[in-house]
Design a protein around this motif. Structure first.
Motif, PDB file in Angstrom:
ATOM      1  N   ILE A  80       3.977 -11.675 -33.786  1.00 45.25           N
ATOM      2  CA  ILE A  80       4.064 -10.674 -32.712  1.00 45.25           C
ATOM      3  C   ILE A  80       4.543  -9.337 -33.271  1.00 45.25           C
ATOM      4  O   ILE A  80       4.005  -8.273 -32.933  1.00 45.25           O
ATOM      5  CB  ILE A  80       4.984 -11.179 -31.577  1.00 45.25           C
ATOM      6  CG1 ILE A  80       4.299 -12.313 -30.824  1.00 45.25           C
ATOM      7  CG2 ILE A  80       5.362 -10.047 -30.634  1.00 45.25           C
ATOM      8  CD1 ILE A  80       5.201 -13.038 -29.852  1.00 45.25           C
ATOM      9  N   PHE A  81       5.553  -9.379 -34.143  1.00 48.94           N
ATOM     10  CA  PHE A  81       6.029  -8.134 -34.749  1.00 48.94           C
ATOM     11  C   PHE A  81       4.960  -7.501 -35.638  1.00 48.94           C
ATOM     12  O   PHE A  81       4.839  -6.279 -35.694  1.00 48.94           O
ATOM     13  CB  PHE A  81       7.318  -8.362 -35.528  1.00 48.94           C
ATOM     14  CG  PHE A  81       8.526  -8.479 -34.638  1.00 48.94           C
ATOM     15  CD1 PHE A  81       8.966  -7.393 -33.900  1.00 48.94           C
ATOM     16  CD2 PHE A  81       9.209  -9.671 -34.531  1.00 48.94           C
ATOM     17  CE1 PHE A  81      10.068  -7.487 -33.070  1.00 48.94           C
ATOM     18  CE2 PHE A  81      10.315  -9.782 -33.709  1.00 48.94           C
ATOM     19  CZ  PHE A  81      10.743  -8.684 -32.976  1.00 48.94           C
ATOM     20  N   HIS A  82       4.180  -8.318 -36.331  1.00 50.34           N
ATOM     21  CA  HIS A  82       3.073  -7.795 -37.131  1.00 50.34           C
ATOM     22  C   HIS A  82       2.053  -7.118 -36.220  1.00 50.34           C
ATOM     23  O   HIS A  82       1.544  -6.033 -36.521  1.00 50.34           O
ATOM     24  CB  HIS A  82       2.427  -8.923 -37.929  1.00 50.34           C
ATOM     25  CG  HIS A  82       1.452  -8.454 -38.960  1.00 50.34           C
ATOM     26  ND1 HIS A  82       0.832  -9.306 -39.822  1.00 50.34           N
ATOM     27  CD2 HIS A  82       0.974  -7.230 -39.284  1.00 50.34           C
ATOM     28  CE1 HIS A  82       0.020  -8.639 -40.620  1.00 50.34           C
ATOM     29  NE2 HIS A  82       0.088  -7.367 -40.299  1.00 50.34           N
ATOM     30  N   PHE A  83       1.742  -7.749 -35.095  1.00 53.77           N
ATOM     31  CA  PHE A  83       0.809  -7.180 -34.124  1.00 53.77           C
ATOM     32  C   PHE A  83       1.309  -5.824 -33.631  1.00 53.77           C
ATOM     33  O   PHE A  83       0.557  -4.854 -33.574  1.00 53.77           O
ATOM     34  CB  PHE A  83       0.648  -8.139 -32.939  1.00 53.77           C
ATOM     35  CG  PHE A  83      -0.187  -7.594 -31.824  1.00 53.77           C
ATOM     36  CD1 PHE A  83      -1.564  -7.714 -31.865  1.00 53.77           C
ATOM     37  CD2 PHE A  83       0.391  -6.952 -30.739  1.00 53.77           C
ATOM     38  CE1 PHE A  83      -2.354  -7.207 -30.843  1.00 53.77           C
ATOM     39  CE2 PHE A  83      -0.376  -6.442 -29.710  1.00 53.77           C
ATOM     40  CZ  PHE A  83      -1.759  -6.566 -29.765  1.00 53.77           C
ATOM     41  N   LEU A  84       2.588  -5.760 -33.274  1.00 56.44           N
ATOM     42  CA  LEU A  84       3.151  -4.500 -32.784  1.00 56.44           C
ATOM     43  C   LEU A  84       3.159  -3.437 -33.875  1.00 56.44           C
ATOM     44  O   LEU A  84       2.968  -2.255 -33.594  1.00 56.44           O
ATOM     45  CB  LEU A  84       4.565  -4.721 -32.254  1.00 56.44           C
ATOM     46  CG  LEU A  84       4.662  -5.552 -30.980  1.00 56.44           C
ATOM     47  CD1 LEU A  84       6.122  -5.814 -30.634  1.00 56.44           C
ATOM     48  CD2 LEU A  84       3.943  -4.876 -29.831  1.00 56.44           C
ATOM     49  N   GLY A  85       3.355  -3.837 -35.117  1.00 56.66           N
ATOM     50  CA  GLY A  85       3.320  -2.889 -36.219  1.00 56.66           C
ATOM     51  C   GLY A  85       1.925  -2.331 -36.466  1.00 56.66           C
ATOM     52  O   GLY A  85       1.763  -1.169 -36.830  1.00 56.66           O
TER      53      GLY A  85
END
Length: 114
Positions: A80-85
């Motif tokens: 999820i954090f990768h997606f947001l990044g």
């Protein structure tokens, strides 16, 4: 003998070339980030399916063992954090989305009055 030779500088031509090159490099970097995210997502799905199936086959508890789901949960948080990044926090609710929703509701109101 001349020590320095200064050529006339054409600022407009060089500046537009640099802008095009910078835009290309930014676009290429964005595409590489998106491809990296999709590879991360694919590996996430394959590895976690493999873990869940292996643990389910070899465990007495079957599919209800905690271990593979914990891995998927914590790795999913990282995903999820990768997606947001990559896509940014405004992916779902951007200004464009807000404008489209306002227009959609206005159109519904207009139809209900007719």
């Amino acid at each position: 003998m001349e020590k320095y030779s200064i050529e006339p500088y054409e600022a407009d031509v060089n500046k537009s070339d640099y802008r095009k090159e910078e835009a290309y490099l930014r676009a290429k970097k964005k595409v590489e980030a998106i491809v990296g995210f999709y590879w991360h997502l694919a590996v996430f799905v394959v590895v976690n399916l493999f873990l869940i199936i292996v643990v389910a086959i070899n465990s007495e508890e079957g599919f209800f063992s905690f271990a593979p789901y914990a891995t998927a949960t914590f790795w999913g948080i990282g995903l999820i954090f990768h997606f947001l990044g990559v896509f940014g926090p405004n992916f779902f609710f951007s200004q464009d989305w807000e404008q489209r929703k306002v227009e959609e509701f206005m159109e519904k109101e207009r139809q209900s009055w007719e």
